[in-house]
Design a protein around this motif. Structure first.
Motif, mmCIF file in Angstrom:
data_model
loop_
_atom_site.group_PDB
_atom_site.id
_atom_site.type_symbol
_atom_site.label_atom_id
_atom_site.label_comp_id
_atom_site.label_asym_id
_atom_site.label_seq_id
_atom_site.Cartn_x
_atom_site.Cartn_y
_atom_site.Cartn_z
ATOM 1 N N ALA A 93 0.766 -1.261 -0.015
ATOM 2 C CA ALA A 93 -0.109 -0.003 -0.057
ATOM 3 C C ALA A 93 1.014 1.296 0.047
ATOM 4 C CB ALA A 93 -0.862 -0.088 1.029
ATOM 5 N N GLU A 112 9.682 3.679 7.645
ATOM 6 C CA GLU A 112 9.185 2.426 7.624
ATOM 7 C C GLU A 112 10.006 1.882 8.841
ATOM 8 O OE1 GLU A 112 7.589 -0.479 6.530
ATOM 9 O OE2 GLU A 112 8.738 -1.298 8.168
ATOM 10 N N ARG A 113 9.407 1.091 9.797
ATOM 11 C CA ARG A 113 9.844 0.855 11.130
ATOM 12 C C ARG A 113 10.973 -0.261 10.991
ATOM 13 N NH1 ARG A 113 4.894 -1.333 14.281
ATOM 14 N NH2 ARG A 113 6.647 -1.678 16.052
ATOM 15 N N GLY A 142 8.865 -4.595 7.602
ATOM 16 C CA GLY A 142 10.337 -4.255 6.963
ATOM 17 C C GLY A 142 10.010 -3.760 5.578
ATOM 18 N N ALA A 146 4.303 -7.131 4.563
ATOM 19 C CA ALA A 146 3.900 -8.528 4.803
ATOM 20 C C ALA A 146 4.076 -9.121 3.172
ATOM 21 C CB ALA A 146 2.618 -8.686 5.377
ATOM 22 N N ASP A 151 3.659 -15.798 -0.532
ATOM 23 C CA ASP A 151 3.815 -16.385 -1.472
ATOM 24 C C ASP A 151 3.680 -15.714 -2.999
ATOM 25 O OD1 ASP A 151 3.107 -19.037 -2.861
ATOM 26 O OD2 ASP A 151 1.006 -18.138 -3.082
ATOM 27 N N GLY A 152 3.361 -14.452 -2.801
ATOM 28 C CA GLY A 152 3.302 -13.478 -3.885
ATOM 29 C C GLY A 152 2.223 -13.755 -4.752
ATOM 30 N N LYS A 153 1.322 -14.487 -4.302
ATOM 31 C CA LYS A 153 -0.196 -14.424 -5.164
ATOM 32 C C LYS A 153 -0.670 -13.104 -5.409
ATOM 33 C CE LYS A 153 -2.009 -17.109 -2.175
ATOM 34 N NZ LYS A 153 -0.852 -17.763 -1.341
ATOM 35 N N VAL A 217 6.869 5.284 13.627
ATOM 36 C CA VAL A 217 5.990 6.428 14.360
ATOM 37 C C VAL A 217 5.532 5.950 15.554
ATOM 38 C CG1 VAL A 217 3.925 7.672 13.764
ATOM 39 C CG2 VAL A 217 5.358 7.227 12.078
ATOM 40 N N GLY A 342 1.863 -18.464 5.223
ATOM 41 C CA GLY A 342 2.494 -19.293 4.135
ATOM 42 C C GLY A 342 3.207 -18.501 3.224
ATOM 43 N N GLU A 495 -4.481 -2.523 4.021
ATOM 44 C CA GLU A 495 -4.861 -3.750 4.993
ATOM 45 C C GLU A 495 -4.992 -3.240 6.335
ATOM 46 O OE1 GLU A 495 -2.851 -7.692 4.526
ATOM 47 O OE2 GLU A 495 -4.968 -8.425 4.934
ATOM 48 N N GLY A 502 -4.477 -8.306 0.810
ATOM 49 C CA GLY A 502 -3.797 -9.032 -0.097
ATOM 50 C C GLY A 502 -2.901 -7.939 -0.682
ATOM 51 N N ILE A 503 -1.845 -8.309 -1.462
ATOM 52 C CA ILE A 503 -0.759 -7.541 -1.883
ATOM 53 C C ILE A 503 -1.431 -6.523 -2.967
ATOM 54 C CG2 ILE A 503 1.258 -7.509 -3.677
ATOM 55 C CD1 ILE A 503 1.891 -10.274 -1.906
HETATM 56 C C1 LIG Z 1 3.902 -14.866 4.993
HETATM 57 C C2 LIG Z 1 2.686 -14.183 4.598
HETATM 58 C C3 LIG Z 1 2.371 -14.390 3.146
HETATM 59 C C4 LIG Z 1 1.280 -13.903 2.177
HETATM 60 N N1 LIG Z 1 1.096 -14.210 0.901
HETATM 61 C C5 LIG Z 1 0.197 -13.588 0.259
HETATM 62 C C6 LIG Z 1 0.199 -13.714 -0.979
HETATM 63 O O1 LIG Z 1 0.611 -14.893 -1.560
HETATM 64 N N2 LIG Z 1 -0.715 -12.948 -1.714
HETATM 65 C C7 LIG Z 1 -1.356 -11.866 -1.276
HETATM 66 O O2 LIG Z 1 -1.982 -10.941 -1.854
HETATM 67 N N3 LIG Z 1 -1.278 -11.545 0.057
HETATM 68 C C8 LIG Z 1 -0.442 -12.298 0.977
HETATM 69 N N4 LIG Z 1 -0.329 -12.058 2.221
HETATM 70 C C9 LIG Z 1 -0.604 -10.744 2.601
HETATM 71 C C10 LIG Z 1 -0.105 -9.439 2.135
HETATM 72 O O3 LIG Z 1 1.302 -9.599 2.402
HETATM 73 C C11 LIG Z 1 -0.547 -8.312 2.859
HETATM 74 O O4 LIG Z 1 -2.415 -8.219 2.510
HETATM 75 C C12 LIG Z 1 -0.306 -7.079 2.243
HETATM 76 O O5 LIG Z 1 1.109 -6.907 2.330
HETATM 77 C C13 LIG Z 1 -0.829 -5.865 3.194
HETATM 78 O O6 LIG Z 1 -0.388 -4.451 2.486
HETATM 79 P P1 LIG Z 1 0.012 -3.191 3.411
HETATM 80 O O7 LIG Z 1 0.918 -2.409 2.440
HETATM 81 O O8 LIG Z 1 -1.530 -2.764 3.353
HETATM 82 O O9 LIG Z 1 0.441 -3.664 4.827
HETATM 83 P P2 LIG Z 1 1.826 -4.401 5.173
HETATM 84 O O10 LIG Z 1 2.311 -5.117 4.091
HETATM 85 O O11 LIG Z 1 1.513 -4.918 6.410
HETATM 86 O O12 LIG Z 1 2.650 -3.191 5.361
HETATM 87 C C14 LIG Z 1 2.781 -2.293 6.587
HETATM 88 C C15 LIG Z 1 4.138 -1.877 6.727
HETATM 89 O O13 LIG Z 1 4.080 -0.790 7.765
HETATM 90 C C16 LIG Z 1 5.156 -0.847 8.640
HETATM 91 N N5 LIG Z 1 4.857 -0.197 9.954
HETATM 92 C C17 LIG Z 1 3.924 -0.623 10.927
HETATM 93 N N6 LIG Z 1 3.996 0.118 11.534
HETATM 94 C C18 LIG Z 1 4.583 1.187 11.692
HETATM 95 C C19 LIG Z 1 5.248 2.357 12.353
HETATM 96 N N7 LIG Z 1 4.495 2.454 13.686
HETATM 97 N N8 LIG Z 1 5.940 3.139 11.758
HETATM 98 C C20 LIG Z 1 6.514 2.997 10.681
HETATM 99 N N9 LIG Z 1 6.246 1.831 10.074
HETATM 100 C C21 LIG Z 1 5.284 0.930 10.367
HETATM 101 C C22 LIG Z 1 5.365 -2.367 8.833
HETATM 102 O O14 LIG Z 1 6.967 -2.526 9.097
HETATM 103 C C23 LIG Z 1 5.074 -2.709 7.284
HETATM 104 O O15 LIG Z 1 6.302 -2.963 6.409
HETATM 105 C C24 LIG Z 1 0.822 -12.500 2.934
HETATM 106 C C25 LIG Z 1 1.075 -12.327 4.229
HETATM 107 C C26 LIG Z 1 2.354 -12.738 4.754
HETATM 108 C C27 LIG Z 1 2.603 -12.610 6.264
#
Ligand SMILES: Cc1cc2nc3c(=O)[nH]c(=O)nc-3n(C[C@H](O)[C@H](O)[C@H](O)COP(=O)(O)OP(=O)(O)OC[C@H]3O[C@@H](n4cnc5c(N)ncnc54)[C@H](O)[C@@H]3O)c2cc1C
Length: 523
Positions: A93, A112-113, A142, A146, A151-153, A217, A342, A495, A502-503
């Motif tokens: 996101a 990013e933390r 990181g 996530a 899996d990177g679907k 943050v 996974g 999310e 999801g990604i």
């Molecule tokens: C092992 C695993 C496998 C997955 N496989 C799939 C898949 O195959 N396909 C799929 O669609 N989805 C998959 N997902 C889910 C998918 O990764 C998430 O839905 C997606 O990453 C959400 O994106 P986001 O950017 O909203 O949040 P996130 O990816 O969770 O990113 C949030 C970021 O914010 C940072 N953050 C949090 N708090 C703070 C703070 N206070 N200060 C600074 N930074 C902060 C975190 O460190 C993190 O890097 C998987 C998740 C996991 C854990």
């Protein structure tokens, strides 16, 4: 140009001559009318006795000239001097929000933390091998969020939410395999994702954006009317106040401290339904035998997958985030909790198939946690994760049971082999899980066995616990402005805010939020 469908045996799917022959054989286009053929969609059909690929192809005439589309990156511009916007979180996101800002003329500063993808790898090894969970650098936190070691679907049901193809195109321009543009179930894999994520970072920086790792943050400043005026950021033990034109919160579903922070400021949050359960791991050849009727897959057939759903006592029970040829990984974000998820590599060639198998949790199920108010779901999640952890020896070894013992309610005398590196220990999952979840899962997996003969077997392990399926809390926002209705300048995203699962849906939400921020900043 005409678009037609053809079917091919798996071994011929990448053979241009075989594709041409199939177009000729279809009889739909005269041979002399066939020029360039471009595959625009590819899916596997395993319903018949022999699995086949179904291809949708664009067939051009020999006179046609095909113009390549301009890359998305052609519309990025230098934003070094543009209004600054802080994006908290470098997941899909946050990154796609930043990329969109390069197009529309805002300067993204991502905080990013966690660490960058390379350094993060060391912390993942520490979780796998020594059970040490760093609360700022793990499978959820990181660079890339996530989604990096996943899996990177890349398929999503929320196609209406944004430009799906554009998001895929951006990934390809940054190193993802071009097949994701045509596959019905595109997937990248954890061996390729870190490089793609690092390339995305380089683009953001090249065009004048910033990414600051190790910046967590911890607090925010507000004016009298509620609008955000600044963020307090901790980096290497020092705290700094940062100001910007707007603040995007894309912190993911595991940033519990961010929910706590917002609640401490009396910023309105909402409880939302989510799902919780276990991860179930089968041998991949067994799943292939069920789905393809082939225990040894023929050339070009990927590890097979499944999607199962049933209804038990008014609640959905369903498979979630299936990882064919994948690995079960420890996805806790703090010491003292046990969470599994996974991932897979691009070839999906591990001998195991795993999927989350979860039960929908509705708000009315959370009455026993009512004292936690809007955090009832969080309290429930936390309790289950702690119980799972405490059933073990203090490491990340996960409680598990053979699938048949899980249904019989007896501790397994031995467990099947597993991909889960920290290891499994036999445990009474029937006692560790909340009763309502266990009973529905117990019935659900038996239903799945009836729908997919061979699924219900003692060759499978049930592993605890799959608790981070989505966020149990929403940071509400206005439908039009994408901004928190009572907090000017705060843009909940992805999310963690409850607007993606999801990604790809997180990435599309990021892009939408960027455009909403532009409207706010310009106003
Ligand atoms: C092992 C695993 C496998 C997955 N496989 C799939 C898949 O195959 N396909 C799929 O669609 N989805 C998959 N997902 C889910 C998918 O990764 C998430 O839905 C997606 O990453 C959400 O994106 P986001 O950017 O909203 O949040 P996130 O990816 O969770 O990113 C949030 C970021 O914010 C940072 N953050 C949090 N708090 C703070 C703070 N206070 N200060 C600074 N930074 C902060 C975190 O460190 C993190 O890097 C998987 C998740 C996991 C854990």
């Amino acid at each position: 140009m005409q678009t037609i469908e053809i079917a091919l045996r798996p071994k011929a799917v990448e053979d241009a001559a075989a594709i041409r022959q199939a177009v000729v054989r279809s009889g739909k286009i005269a041979k002399q009318e066939i020029g360039e053929i471009i595959v625009n969609r590819r899916s596997i059909d395993a319903r018949g006795r022999q699995p086949v690929y179904r291809l949708r192809v664009d067939v051009y005439t020999p006179e046609d000239t095909i113009e390549a589309e301009a890359p998305v990156s052609a519309s990025y511009r230098d934003v070094s001097d543009a209004p600054e916007v802080i994006i908290v979180g470098c997941g899909p996101a946050g990154m796609f929000c930043a990329l969109e800002m390069l197009e529309i003329g805002l300067k993204p500063i991502i905080l990013e933390r966690g660490k960058d993808v390379q350094q993060r790898r060391r912390d993942l090894r520490a979780i796998q091998q020594f059970g040490r969970v760093d609360p700022d650098s793990n499978y959820c936190f990181g660079e890339g969020g996530a989604g990096t070691y996943s899996d990177g679907k890349l398929y999503t049901r929320s196609l209406k939410r944004g430009n799906y193809l554009k998001s895929l195109q951006v990934l390809v321009e940054h190193g993802a395999q071009p097949e994701i543009l045509i596959d019905a179930h595109p997937h990248i894999g954890s061996n390729k994702l870190p490089k793609v994520v690092a390339n995305l970072r380089e683009t953001i920086i090249r065009y004048g954006g910033e990414i600051r790792f190790g910046h967590r943050v911890v607090d925010l400043g507000q004016e009298k009317g509620g609008g955000i005026t600044s963020l307090l950021v901790e980096h290497e033990g020092n705290r700094t106040e940062l100001r910007a034109a707007a603040y995007v919160f894309a912190t993911g579903h595991s940033a519990r401290d961010i929910y706590e922070l917002l609640r401490s400021k009396a910023i309105r949050l909402e409880a939302k339904p989510f799902a919780l359960g276990v991860r179930i791991e089968h041998p991949q050849p067994l799943i292939d035998e069920i789905q393809y009727r082939q225990r040894e897959r023929e050339e070009n057939l990927p590890a097979s997958s499944y999607k199962l759903v049933t209804q038990v006592k008014d609640r959905g029970v369903f498979s979630f985030c299936m990882c064919p040829g994948g690995l079960v990984v420890p996805a806790a974000t703090a010491p003292g909790e046990l969470v599994v998820n996974g991932m897979s590599l691009s070839r999906r060639d591990s001998p195991y198939a795993n999927s989350g198998t979860v039960v929908a949790v509705e708000l009315e199920d959370l009455k026993p946690y009512a004292e936690h108010g809007v955090f009832a779901g969080l309290a429930f999640q936390r309790e289950v994760e702690k119980t799972m952890f405490q059933s073990g020896d203090g490491s990340q070894a996960a409680p598990a049971q053979k699938l048949t013992d899980f249904v019989a309610g007896k501790v397994s005398s031995e467990l099947n082999d597993t991909s889960y590196i920290p290891g499994l220990h036999a445990a009474p999952m029937h006692d560790l899980l909340p009763t309502g979840i266990y009973q529905r899962l117990r019935q659900g997996v038996q239903d799945f066995g009836r729908k997919m003969s061979g699924y219900y077997t003692d060759d499978a392990n049930v592993i605890g616990t799959e608790s981070r399926t989505s966020s149990p809390v929403r940071i509400p926002r206005d439908r039009q402005t994408y901004m928190h209705a009572e907090v000017p300048g705060l843009f909940p995203c992805g999310e963690g805010a409850g607007y993606a699962g999801g990604i790809l849906s997180a990435a599309m939400d990021g892009a939408n939020v960027a455009r909403a921020v532009k409207n706010y900043v310009n106003f």
